[in-house]
Write an enzyme that holds these catalytic residues in place. Structure first.
Site, short mmCIF file in Angstrom:
data_model
loop_
_atom_site.label_atom_id
_atom_site.label_comp_id
_atom_site.label_asym_id
_atom_site.label_seq_id
_atom_site.Cartn_x
_atom_site.Cartn_y
_atom_site.Cartn_z
N ARG A 216 3.88 1.83 -1.68
CA ARG A 216 3.35 1.35 -2.88
C ARG A 216 4.19 1.68 -4.01
O ARG A 216 5.20 2.54 -3.89
CB ARG A 216 1.83 1.76 -3.03
CG ARG A 216 0.72 1.38 -2.25
CD ARG A 216 0.32 0.13 -2.46
NE ARG A 216 -0.94 -0.10 -1.53
CZ ARG A 216 -1.32 -1.36 -1.46
NH1 ARG A 216 -1.22 -2.23 -2.45
NH2 ARG A 216 -2.54 -1.51 -0.74
N ARG A 217 4.36 1.01 -4.91
CA ARG A 217 5.13 1.46 -6.09
C ARG A 217 4.67 2.84 -6.60
O ARG A 217 3.68 3.29 -6.76
CB ARG A 217 4.68 0.66 -7.30
CG ARG A 217 5.07 -0.94 -7.08
CD ARG A 217 4.42 -1.75 -8.46
NE ARG A 217 4.87 -2.91 -7.88
CZ ARG A 217 4.23 -4.18 -8.54
NH1 ARG A 217 3.18 -3.76 -9.44
NH2 ARG A 217 4.26 -5.23 -8.19
N LEU B 48 -3.30 -8.17 -4.60
CA LEU B 48 -2.00 -8.29 -5.08
C LEU B 48 -1.19 -7.50 -5.95
O LEU B 48 -1.77 -7.28 -7.18
CB LEU B 48 -2.25 -9.78 -5.89
CG LEU B 48 -2.81 -11.04 -5.13
CD1 LEU B 48 -3.27 -11.95 -5.83
CD2 LEU B 48 -1.67 -11.31 -4.33
N GLU B 49 -0.17 -6.75 -5.69
CA GLU B 49 0.25 -5.69 -6.36
C GLU B 49 1.46 -6.15 -7.02
O GLU B 49 2.10 -5.40 -7.99
CB GLU B 49 0.91 -4.84 -5.31
CG GLU B 49 -0.29 -4.27 -4.58
CD GLU B 49 0.28 -3.05 -3.53
OE1 GLU B 49 1.21 -2.78 -3.71
OE2 GLU B 49 -0.34 -2.93 -2.58
N ASN B 50 1.64 -7.56 -7.42
CA ASN B 50 2.61 -7.78 -8.25
C ASN B 50 2.01 -8.82 -9.52
O ASN B 50 2.60 -9.72 -9.83
CB ASN B 50 3.60 -8.98 -7.61
CG ASN B 50 4.46 -7.97 -6.31
OD1 ASN B 50 5.21 -7.08 -6.74
ND2 ASN B 50 4.32 -8.35 -4.98
#
Length: 568
Positions: free
Chosen positions: A7-8, A393-395
């Site tokens: 993950r980021r 949605l991670e963006n």
């Protein structure tokens, strides 16, 4: 394509995290003599009057919020693409700081005020969004530094129409704002027996919006959506919206009518159907990334919700599909997959399709893509038997149109629909963040938000203090933000990696998860942070992933799963 999840990992400093705790204040009306003290506020003269770190800034002709140019600044390595301008101000004066932003994580702030420096921010946003806050200068302050910046390793951000509106500091600047035009595109995006959800198009120059019900102002909003609750079943209501900024309020928009559902109907409920009071969610990997390969039938019974990771984007905007990775899963066939889903459901479990992941590119940015999303997810539910959808949605996501999409899906699927979310920690730091807004917008049909308490570094808790990931305090103080921010306890879950291999950072032993659950539900086994009240109805916990859990002998689900189900 297999998407190794996670993950980021942003290295947040305590100073930066503290800066994010300053909430945007309500903008006071400006006087007739007020001006925008920022020079080249719309970047029409390139980067004149602006300084950007490490050559990170440039001007572009698209996208722009107004005029012909906007700033594009791209973070790289240890540079967060900060662009600054020294702005002349008057002492002992109040100013409204605002800017329109788009793209990656975007921050707006001011230093050198002589009083309290302020900042505001937003996660990724696919369309222009206005950031706004206020500050007051000190008795000897004649200049402040205004800044924008992105975040390390994230996408480029765009900024336009920066404003420091207030008394003329004598340094020149752009014209004061004018009253915005009336909003357009007002629509009813969803209804229940007691609520109506609205959305509308942004109005240029607006810093906020007022919503009117049958001619009376009933609420205000900073974004382009709102949900009116406490309404009567089977009743028609007329709605209008106005746009506001420092110069005043626009005329009312065209009116729309929304009719609430009957008391026995509606498309939702948010109770999760037959889910237990306390539930465990696990992500199942439709790919082989080194974790133990599983069939759905291999997932332990301690998991109440199984999120199939992930759906794939199609060439149609907003639409998704699902492709079982039979080769990567040892010849697992679609028929076996469907049969295993039915068997889990017969055992009282729920299986949902997850949208997104670390590299997911699904974008819901207008009404058409919202409709495509709802139609395609419902089609997958019919084809494979999924009980609902997980939003991961991670963006970035657009709260207005994701709300539309999920309400349209709810209208198709009915009250048994399961909706789960897995935002990153930064997405749930403020109710103004798009993810948090979306969760609140669909609160009446939302099942659970399982925030990922990992790959994040230090973050703010609900008490305004900074906590480091990997501790009981981090879990409890950050979950407290959601519990105090409007979600019901039954809609809050704690998301953790199942092993050290499952995430870049933030793994905690299962016993720490258990302690955090005890702290939040019963007030014991806390760390230094103890919530002001307990939340016995807390939904439970989530992990990435059932596969990594299996690789560790199911240590996570055996411990946390048993503890969740034993909660009173």
């Amino acid at each position: 394509m297999p998407r190794p999840r996670r993950r980021r990992a942003a290295a947040w400093s305590a100073a930066t995290a503290l800066a994010l705790s300053v909430a945007g204040l309500a903008a006071a009306p400006a006087s007739a003599a007020d001006v925008n003290n920022v020079r080249n506020a719309g970047f029409e003269s390139g980067l004149s009057d602006w300084t950007c770190t490490a050559g990170s800034g440039t001007t572009v002709s698209s996208p722009v919020h107004s005029g012909s140019s906007a700033l594009k600044a791209t973070p790289a390595g240890q540079d967060d693409a900060q662009c600054t301008q020294a702005v002349a101000v008057k002492p002992n004066s109040t100013y409204i700081l605002s800017a329109w932003v788009q793209g990656g994580y975007s921050f707006l702030g001011v230093t050198g005020t002589g009083t309290t420096d302020v900042s505001t921010w937003t996660p990724d946003t696919a369309s222009w969004k206005q950031l706004s806050t206020t500050f007051t200068t000190g008795a000897s302050t004649t200049s402040v530094t205004v800044y924008t910046h992105g975040w390390y390793g994230q996408a480029a951000y765009y900024a336009d129409d920066v404003s420091v509106n207030g008394p003329d500091g004598g340094g020149g600047g752009d014209p004061a704002p004018t009253v915005p035009a009336a909003p357009t595109g007002l629509t009813v995006s969803g209804t229940t027996s007691s609520s109506v959800s609205l959305s509308w198009s942004p109005a240029s120059g607006a810093t906020g919006y007022n919503v009117y019900e049958n001619g009376m102002k009933v609420t205000s909003a900073t974004g382009t959506s709102a949900t009116l609750t406490g309404l009567s079943p089977s009743t028609s209501y007329t709605f209008q919206v106005t746009a506001t900024n420092a110069a005043g309020e626009s005329a009312k928009s065209a009116a729309v009518t929304g009719t609430t559902a009957s008391s026995g109907g509606g498309g939702g409920g948010g109770t999760g159907g037959s889910l237990p009071r306390h539930a465990v969610t696990g992500y199942w990997q439709n790919f082989n990334n080194g974790a133990k390969v599983q069939k759905i039938s291999d997932v332990p019974s301690s998991y109440d919700i199984i999120a199939v990771a992930f759906a794939d984007a199609t060439s149609t905007p907003g639409a998704v599909t699902f492709n079982l990775d039979s080769a990567g899963l040892g010849g697992y066939t679609v028929d076996q997959f469907k049969a295993d889903i039915k068997a889990k459901q017969a055992a009282g479990k729920k299986v949902v399709i997850s949208i997104g992941g670390q590299n997911g590119t699904v974008s819901i940015s207008d009404s058409a893509s919202a409709t495509n999303f709802a139609n395609s997810v419902y089609s997958l539910m019919q084809t494979y038997g999924f009980d609902g959808v997980d939003i991961d949605l991670e963006n970035g996501l657009n709260a207005t149109y994701m709300t539309q999409a999920l309400r349209a899906l709810s209208a198709k699927a009915g009250s048994s629909l399961i909706i789960t979310m897995a935002p990153q920690t930064i997405d749930m730091q403020s109710t103004s963040a798009s993810y948090f807004q979306t969760a609140l917008n669909i609160k009446d049909i939302l099942t659970v938000v399982n925030t990922q308490y990992y790959n994040s570094g230090s973050m703010l808790g609900c008490d305004g203090k900074v906590y480091s990931q990997g501790s009981v305090d981090f879990l409890t103080a950050l979950a407290c933000i959601q519990l105090q921010g409007g979600l019901t306890p039954s809609q809050v879950g704690l998301g953790l990696p199942a092993s050290t291999s499952a995430a870049g950072s933030g793994y905690v032993s299962p016993s720490v998860v258990d302690n955090a659950l005890d702290c939040l539900t019963a007030g014991h086994n806390c760390g230094t942070f103890k919530p002001s009240k307990t939340y016995p109805d807390l939904r439970g916990a989530m992990t990435w992933s059932t596969n990594w859990d299996a690789s560790s002998g199911n240590a996570w689900s055996n411990t946390v799963g048993a503890h969740v189900h034993a909660l009173p």
